[in-house]
Design an enzyme around this catalytic site. Structure first.
Site, short mmCIF file in Angstrom:
data_model
loop_
_atom_site.label_atom_id
_atom_site.label_comp_id
_atom_site.label_asym_id
_atom_site.label_seq_id
_atom_site.Cartn_x
_atom_site.Cartn_y
_atom_site.Cartn_z
N ASP A 60 3.87 1.09 13.23
CA ASP A 60 3.18 -0.20 13.62
C ASP A 60 3.91 -1.32 14.31
O ASP A 60 3.24 -2.07 14.86
CB ASP A 60 2.74 -0.52 12.00
CG ASP A 60 1.68 0.49 11.13
OD1 ASP A 60 0.91 0.73 11.84
OD2 ASP A 60 2.00 0.13 10.07
N ASP A 77 0.80 -1.28 0.16
CA ASP A 77 0.06 -0.02 0.19
C ASP A 77 0.85 1.51 -0.11
O ASP A 77 0.60 2.40 -0.60
CB ASP A 77 -0.88 0.25 1.11
CG ASP A 77 -0.27 -0.35 2.49
OD1 ASP A 77 0.87 -0.50 2.61
OD2 ASP A 77 -1.24 -0.45 3.65
#
Length: 905
Positions: free
Chosen positions: A477, A71
Site C-alpha cells: 500500500d 483491520d
C-alpha cells in the site's frame, strides 16, 4: 440475565437464545523440551501508521481512555501522557493469526478497566480459525477469549461499519455483538464470558448475499436514557446490512425486536449514533458496505418521541452532487445538537466532512469551492511529523492538496469530554485536532497525525546492507522506505518511479547497488517498468526495461558485485531473465523453471541459484543457464537464501523444516531441531566467530518463535517471547550485518519490528544432547502443561540477580495468569568468568503459591521454599550462556514475584 425484567419477561428472554459459544484458552501450552531463551527488546522501526484504521472508540465515562482497531494489525490504547498508542494484541501467535483482524471494539462505560474486541480476519475460509470475543479487565494489558462458532471478518468488506460490539451502559454485564455471514445477533450476560445467539432477532442481513460475504448485523446502539444503573437498558437499536429493512429496535431490553417503522430504505446504515439527551437516533448510510467504494447515501434523524424520520443529508442522495456515501458519524456529547459526518470515500479532490450545530438543520463544509480550481479551507493540515503522508506529491496543483484529508473515513469521533478534540481514521493514518471549535467561529483549526505508536504496514521484504542505511523496506500500500534512523519516521524515498516494491536485493560487495521489483497494471502506470535500480543505496532510482506483458514484479537478485541481475517475474509462466548491467535488456535464462525462487551468491558474482518444486537449480555463468542439482529431500515450496561472506552456502525453509548447503546446492543437510521454518536471515557474527548469526522464524524443539543460532544451527536460542508473537509475521526477516544479535522482522499488519539483545556475551546452550545439525536426538522431554483460560499477556519481569561470586544469575517472570493459576519462566545465565557445570535456584514464595508442574529442571517445594536444579543436559553453561526453566502453579489473592538466588556448581 437482565434482572430488571419481570420474571415472565426474563424467562422469555432466556428462551430466545441457545448458548453455544464457550470460553477458550487464548495462549498455547508450553512445549516439552523448549530451546534456551535469551532476553531481547522488541520495538517498531518507526513509520507511524500505514494502514486502514476503521474504528476509534472513546470511553464515555473516563477521560482520555481511547482505543483504536485495525483491520489486520490488532488493537491499540491511547496513552495521553506520551500522545501515542500502545499495541494490545502482540501476544497473538501464528496459530491464531486471524485474531489480529479486529472487526469491532467496545469499552465499558461502567467499569472502565473492561474492554472487549471481536476478532477474526476473514469469513470466507482463508482464515482457518473461528472468530472470538476477547475480554480484558485491565484495559487490554491481559486478555481472555471466547471462541465463536463462526468466522469474523476484520479484513472483509464492510469492516468500517459499526460498532458491532456494544456494552449496555446501564447493566454492563450485558453485551451484544452483530455478526457477519448470516450469523445474526449475539448476546452475553456475563461480561463476555459466554455468548448465545438472540433467536428472537429477525434479520441476519442480505447484503451483498446470504453467504459468507453477507455483512450481516453492522452496529448496536443503546439509548441509555431508557434504563437506570443496574437495570438493563430498554431501548436498543440495531443496524442491518439490508437495504429494505435497515434498522431494528427493542423497547423491552431485547425480549422482542421490530423493524423501526418508516426507516429509510435503499441504502446500508453504516453508523447509528444515539443522542439519549435529545432522544434521537442519527444514521449515516451508503449504497455499499465499503470501505473502498460508495457513490450515494444519506444522513437521517429519528425522533424517539414522535417516531418520525427526517432526512438531514448535507447533500441528499437525490442530488447530482452526491457522488459518495456517508459514514464517520459522531456527536458532541458536551453539546449533543452538534454533529459531524464524513464521506465514506471521496477520492477527488479530497474527503469532505460536514458539521452542524443545530441537529442537522444546517451544515458547513470543512472546505468549499472558491472558484474552480481554488478552494477555501476551515482547517490547516500539518503532517510534518509523518512526512511520507504526502506520498511524494510535494508540489500539488489546485484543486489537489498534499497531504490529503484521507480516504475510507469510516470513523470520526469527538472526544466526549473535550469538544475541541476530534480523531478520525483513514486508509493510512489517524488524524486529529485539539482546536475543533474554531470551525464554528470562523477560524482555521489544525489537523495533525495522532498516530505515533500505531504501526500497521504489511511488510513484503527487508534488506539490511553492510553500509549505507541500516534498513530498506518493501511495504504493501505505501511502497517502502530507506530507513536512515530506525527511531525517526522516514520521508518518502521510492520515487522515479514511485511504485512500491514487492522484492528488494542489494549487491553484497557493492551494497550501494540495489534493485527492486513491483506489481501494478500497465494501464495504471503507462510507461513504467516493473523493475528499478539505485546506485546510491536507495536514495535515488532509475528504471530498467522489461519483457512485454508483465504486471507482477516477482523476485529479483543482484550479483555479488552488482554487475548483473536475475529477475523472476511473478506472472504465471513468465520466464526467469537476466541482464548484464542495469536492465537495458533482458535475456531468458535456460534450465530454470518459470517463477522460481531466486538468489545470487553473496561472494561469487557468477553464481546464482533457483528453487522450485523441491529442486535446486544452480548457475555458474551469471544466470545465463542453470542446471538442476542432485539434492533431494527439499520441501515442495519455501524460501531460498544465500549467506553473506560464504560462497556456495544456501539455506532453504519450508513447512517441513530448515535445510543447509555448503556446496552450492549440490547437497543439503536438514537441521534436526527445526520442524518448520517460515523464513531465515543472517546477521553479524557473534564475538569470536566468523560465520554470520542465523535467524529463523519457525518451530524449534516444538515451540514456534523467532530464534538465533551463532553456530550454523547446532544450537538455538529463542529471542521472542509470548508477549511478542505478532501473529502474521515472517514474510520478511533479516539480521543486521553491523550489529550483533539485531534482527528485523516484518509482519502483515504490525509493521517492522527491530529486536536487540539485552546484554551478555553469547554462548547458546544446545537445544539437544547432541548439538550437531544432523543429530536426530532431541534433548530430554518434559511435561507439556495446558492450563485452562490463561491470560496471555505476561506481567513484567522482575530480575533478581544472584551474587556475582556465584557465577550465575537468574530472573523470574510470570508469563501467563488466569483465575487460580499462573505460568512462570526462569532464565538462568552464567554471569561469571568461567564455565559452570551445573546450577541450583532457590526462592521463597510470599503468597502461598504452589508449583504444580515444572519442566527443564528438577524441583522440591517445602512450604514456601522452592529449590530447582538443572537436569544435566542444561547444566553446562559457557560464559554468558543461558537456559530456561518453566512451570505452572496455583495462587490465590496475590502473586508477588519472589527474589531468586542462583548457585553455580
Amino acid at each position: 440475565m437482565r434482572r430488571s425484567l419481570a420474571g415472565a419477561a426474563a424467562a422469555a428472554l432466556a428462551a430466545t437464545a441457545a448458548a453455544v459459544a464457550v470460553q477458550f484458552a487464548a495462549a498455547p501450552a508450553t512445549p516439552a523440551a523448549a530451546a534456551s531463551a535469551e532476553p531481547y527488546s522488541w520495538k517498531n522501526v518507526r513509520i507511524d501508521g500505514g494502514g486502514f484504521v476503521p474504528g476509534i472508540v472513546f470511553n464515555q465515562t473516563e477521560k482520555n481512555l481511547v482505543y483504536a482497531r485495525t483491520d489486520i494489525g490488532g488493537a491499540y490504547r491511547w496513552e495521553q501522557a506520551t500522545r501515542s498508542w500502545t499495541p494490545l494484541l502482540d501476544w497473538v501467535g501464528a496459530d491464531k493469526w486471524g485474531w489480529n483482524g479486529v472487526i469491532s471494539l467496545a469499552t465499558d462505560p461502567v467499569q472502565t478497566n473492561r474492554v472487549y474486541a471481536a476478532v477474526g480476519m476473514y469469513t470466507n475460509g482463508w482464515d482457518p480459525n473461528n472468530g472470538a470475543i476477547l475480554r480484558s479487565t485491565d484495559k487490554g494489558a491481559t486478555w481472555q477469549a471466547t471462541e465463536l462458532p463462526f468466522h469474523n471478518g476484520g479484513n472483509m468488506p464492510g469492516r468500517g461499519m459499526g460498532e458491532r460490539l456494544a456494552v449496555d451502559p446501564n447493566r454492563n454485564s450485558t453485551l451484544y455483538y452483530g455478526a457477519e455471514g448470516g450469523n445474526g445477533l449475539w448476546r452475553s450476560t456475563d461480561y463476555g464470558v459466554t455468548w448465545a445467539k438472540v433467536t428472537a432477532f429477525p434479520n441476519v442481513g442480505s447484503y451483498p448475499s446470504t453467504g459468507s460475504d453477507n455483512q450481516g448485523v453492522v452496529w448496536v446502539s443503546f439509548d441509555k436514557s431508557t434504563g437506570t444503573a443496574g437495570s438493563a437498558t430498554k431501548t436498543v437499536y440495531v443496524g442491518v446490512a439490508d437495504k429494505n429493512n435497515p434498522v431494528y429496535r427493542s423497547t423491552d431490553a431485547g425480549v422482542t425486536w421490530q423493524a423501526v417503522p418508516g426507516a429509510p430504505t435503499g441504502f446500508i446504515p453504516h453508523k447509528g449514533v444515539v443522542d439519549p439527551v435529545g432522544g434521537y437516533l442519527y444514521l449515516a448510510t451508503s449504497d455499499t458496505g465499503g470501505p473502498y467504494d460508495g457513490a450515494k447515501g444519506d444522513v437521517w434523524k429519528f425522533s424517539r418521541a414522535t417516531g418520525t424520520w427526517t432526512r438531514i443529508s448535507p447533500v441528499p442522495s437525490t442530488s447530482t452532487d452526491d457522488t459518495f456515501g456517508y459514514s464517520g458519524l459522531t456527536i458532541d456529547r458536551q453539546h449533543p445538537n452538534t454533529i459531524m459526518v464524513g464521506t465514506q470515500v471521496s477520492w477527488w479532490p479530497d474527503a469532505v466532512f460536514w458539521r452542524s450545530t443545530d441537529g442537522g438543520a444546517t451544515w458547513t463544509r470543512i472546505w468549499d469551492w472558491a472558484g474552480y480550481p481554488n478552494r477555501s479551507f476551515r482547517y490547516k493540515l500539518d503532517a510534518s511529523s509523518v512526512p511520507w503522508l504526502t506520498f511524494g506529491n510535494t508540489n500539488p496543483t489546485p484543486p489537489d492538496t498534499s497531504p490529503k484529508l484521507g480516504w475510507m473515513n469510516e470513523s470520526i469521533e469527538i472526544d466526549p469530554f473535550d469538544s475541541n478534540r476530534m480523531m478520525y481514521g483513514t486508509g493510512a493514518t489517524v488524524y486529529g485536532t485539539t482546536d475543533l471549535t474554531k470551525w464554528d467561529t470562523g477560524g482555521q483549526f489544525t489537523i495533525t497525525p495522532m498516530v505515533k505508536g500505531l504501526e500497521e504496514t504489511a511488510v513484503l521484504d527487508l534488506i539490511s546492507p553492510p553500509s549505507g542505511a541500516p534498513l530498506l523496506s518493501a511495504l504493501g500500500d505505501i511502497s517502502g522506505f530507506r530507513h536512515d534512523n530506525l527511531d525517526v519516521v522516514p520521508g518518502w524515498t521510492y520515487t522515479d518511479p514511485n511504485w512500491g516494491p514487492h522484492d528488494l536485493d542489494y549487491a553484497e560487495t557493492k551494497p550501494s547497488v540495489i534493485v527492486r521489483a513491483g506489481s501494478f497494471k500497465d494501464a495504471d502506470r503507462p510507461g513504467d517498468s516493473h523493475v528499478a535500480f539505485s546506485t546510491d543505496g536507495g536514495t535515488s532510482w532509475f528504471q530498467g526495461t522489461e519483457p512485454a506483458g508483465l504486471t507482477n514484479g516477482g523476485t529479483v537478485a543482484a550479483a555479488a558485485d552488482g554487475s548483473r541481475f536475475l529477475w523472476a517475474p511473478g506472472d504465471a509462466g513468465a520466464a526467469v531473465v537476466y541482464s548484464v548491467g542495469f536492465g537495458t535488456s533482458w535475456t531468458a535464462a535456460t534450465g530454470i523453471p518459470a517463477n522460481a525462487q531466486i538468489t545470487g551468491d553473496r561472494v561469487n558474482p557468477n553464481r546464482f541459484y533457483g528453487f522450485s518444486a523441491g529442486r535446486l537449480y544452480a548457475s555458474t555463468n551469471g544466470g545465463a543457464s542453470f542446471t538442476a542439482t542432485a539434492a533431494t529431500g527439499l520441501p515442495s515450496s519455501g524460501r531460498l537464501k544465500a549467506v553473506p561472506g560464504q560462497e556456495g552456502e544456501l539455506w532453504v525453509t519450508g513447512s517441513g523444516g530448515l535445510w543447509r548447503s555448503t556446496d552450492g546446492g549440490a547437497t543439503f543437510t536438514k537441521l534436526a531441531a527445526v520442524s518448520s521454518a517460515g523464513n531465515v536471515g543472517f546477521g553479524k557474527a557473534a564475538p569470536g566467530r566468523t560465520h554470520p548469526a542465523v535467524f529463523v522464524i519457525g518451530t524449534v524443539d516444538g515451540t514456534h518463535g523467532v530464534y538465533r543460532s551463532d553456530d550454523t544451527g547446532a544450537s538455538w536460542v529463542r529471542i521472542n517471547d509470548d508477549r511478542h508473537q505478532y501473529g502474521n509475521a515472517g514474510d520478511a526477516l533479516t539480521g543486521d550485518p553491523r550489529v550483533y544479535g539485531r534482527v528485523y522482522l516484518g509482519t502483515n499488519g504490525r509493521g517492522i519490528l527491530v529486536a536487540d539483545r539485552l546484554g551478555g556475551t553469547p554462548s547458546p546452550t544446545p537445544t539437544s544432547a547432541s548439538p550437531a545439525p544432523t543429530s536426530a536426538s532431541p534433548g530430554p522431554t518434559a511435561p507439556s502443561p495446558s492450563p485452562t483460560a490463561p491470560s496471555p499477556s505476561p506481567t513484567p519481569t522482575a530480575p533478581s540477580p544472584s551474587p556475582s561470586s556465584s557465577g550465575c544469575a537468574a530472573t523470574y517472570a510470570v508469563t501467563n495468569s488466569w483465575p487460580g493459576g499462573f505460568q512462570a519462566e526462569l532464565t538462568v545465565r552464567n554471569s561469571g568468568t568461567a564455565p559452570v557445570a551445573g546450577w541450583t535456584l532457590s526462592w521463597t514464595f510470599a503468597n502461598g503459591q504452589k508449583i504444580t508442574q515444572l519442566w527443564n529442571g528438577s524441583y522440591t517445594q517445602s512450604g514456601a521454599a522452592v529449590t530447582v536444579k538443572d537436569v544435566g543436559w542444561n547444566g553446562n553453561l559457557g560464559v554468558g550462556g543461558s537456559t530456561s526453566v518453566g512451570f505452572t502453579g496455583s495462587w490465590t489473592g496475590a502473586n508477588q514475584v519472589p527474589a531468586v538466588s542462583c548457585t553455580a556448581r
